[in-house]
Design a protein around this motif. Structure first.
Motif, PDB file in Angstrom:
ATOM      1  N   GLY A  98       0.805  -1.218   0.000  1.00 46.17           N
ATOM      2  CA  GLY A  98       0.000   0.000   0.000  1.00 46.17           C
ATOM      3  C   GLY A  98       0.833   1.260   0.000  1.00 46.17           C
ATOM      4  O   GLY A  98       0.352   2.320   0.388  1.00 46.17           O
ATOM      5  N   GLN A  99       2.090   1.169  -0.464  1.00 42.64           N
ATOM      6  CA  GLN A  99       3.016   2.298  -0.375  1.00 42.64           C
ATOM      7  C   GLN A  99       2.890   3.292  -1.516  1.00 42.64           C
ATOM      8  O   GLN A  99       3.499   4.363  -1.472  1.00 42.64           O
ATOM      9  N   GLU A 140       0.827   5.625   8.131  1.00 43.08           N
ATOM     10  CA  GLU A 140       0.356   6.711   8.991  1.00 43.08           C
ATOM     11  C   GLU A 140      -0.140   7.922   8.202  1.00 43.08           C
ATOM     12  O   GLU A 140      -1.059   8.600   8.622  1.00 43.08           O
ATOM     13  N   GLU A 141       0.471   8.208   7.070  1.00 42.43           N
ATOM     14  CA  GLU A 141       0.123   9.409   6.316  1.00 42.43           C
ATOM     15  C   GLU A 141      -0.906   9.147   5.230  1.00 42.43           C
ATOM     16  O   GLU A 141      -1.140  10.002   4.379  1.00 42.43           O
ATOM     17  N   LEU A 164     -11.535   5.617  10.558  1.00 41.02           N
ATOM     18  CA  LEU A 164     -10.204   5.517   9.958  1.00 41.02           C
ATOM     19  C   LEU A 164      -9.277   6.617  10.461  1.00 41.02           C
ATOM     20  O   LEU A 164      -8.100   6.386  10.722  1.00 41.02           O
ATOM     21  N   ASN A 165      -9.806   7.819  10.571  1.00 37.20           N
ATOM     22  CA  ASN A 165      -9.007   8.955  11.023  1.00 37.20           C
ATOM     23  C   ASN A 165      -9.860   9.820  11.930  1.00 37.20           C
ATOM     24  O   ASN A 165     -10.963  10.227  11.555  1.00 37.20           O
ATOM     25  N   THR A 166      -9.366  10.076  13.120  1.00 33.24           N
ATOM     26  CA  THR A 166     -10.051  10.953  14.056  1.00 33.24           C
ATOM     27  C   THR A 166      -9.658  12.392  13.760  1.00 33.24           C
ATOM     28  O   THR A 166      -8.467  12.705  13.712  1.00 33.24           O
TER      29      THR A 166
END
Length: 235
Positions: free
Chosen positions: A69-70, A118-119, A180-182
């Motif tokens: 997934g890079q 992370e990004e 997925l992202n707070t």
């Protein structure tokens, strides 16, 4: 004596060789082969929704988004590009996926974003947001061509990679609860720094300092006078 020394050295050498030889054979037998990063992920007896998504990701997403997934770039040293055969590493050339692609082809973006890490996926707060996007725009060459349960399986696979999937199949009803992202809280503006204005010392604050100097000077004078008198008498 020389003959005995030679025989002893030879015996030690042969013994060491015999002890090391089996270890070298064992190391050769246990060598781990280099994994094929282009190969499909292994199947499992009872696949979960995320396991099914891993297979679909490999088939429809991995060629562009990478085995981890890079993502993919047109940089010459891109690690994921290097996994492909040499003849397939020039995606952005004209006539391939660059300008003027082949008939019925498509132009590949110069930088394909990562979807794991992370990004990544920071634009999508929930699994619902991610599903709505991939359902409408992916795969790039044929968007909205997969079955809806296939899209949900891919979303489950990505949610698992982001530690946001608890093993329960994701549906249109439950997807909103898969975070997925707070959203990050907006930091409060720092308070302005007020520089202190220097205030000249008042007479009240300077008086104690003057007293200390006077007392100290008087004591020093007495010591000097007393020392001088003592020296005079001693002579």
């Amino acid at each position: 004596m020389n003959r005995l020394f030679f025989v002893g050295v030879t015996a030690v050498f042969l013994t060491t060789l015999l002890l090391l030889w089996p270890n070298r054979q064992t190391q050769a037998q246990t060598a781990v082969p280099t994994p094929d990063r282009l190969a499909a992920p292994p199947t499992v007896p009872a696949p979960t929704q995320a396991d099914e998504g891993a297979q679909l990701f490999w088939l429809h997403c991995q060629p562009c988004h990478g085995d981890q997934g890079q993502g993919l770039t047109d940089a010459p040293d891109d690690d994921w590009r290097a996994q492909y055969p040499m003849e397939d590493q020039f995606c952005w050339n004209s006539g391939c996926h660059g300008e003027r692609p082949y008939e019925n082809g498509f132009i590949l973006p110069r930088q394909i974003p990562a979807v794991i890490g992370e990004e990544s996926l920071h634009k999508f707060a929930t699994a619902t947001d991610l599903h709505n996007y991939v359902r409408a725009a992916m795969p790039l060459q044929a968007p909205a061509t997969l079955a809806d349960d296939e899209y949900w399986a891919i979303v489950a696979f990505l949610a698992q990679a982001h530690d946001a999937w608890q093993g329960v199949p994701i549906t249109a009803v439950s997807a909103q609860t898969v975070i997925l992202n707070t959203p990050q809280p907006i930091a409060a503006a720092p308070m302005p720094t007020v520089l202190a204005t220097a205030v000249p010392p008042s007479a009240a604050t300077s008086a104690p300092n003057q007293t200390i100097w006077l007392v100290g000077g008087g004591l020093a004078a007495l010591l000097i006078m007393g020392g001088a008198a003592w020296l005079k008498q001693s002579r």
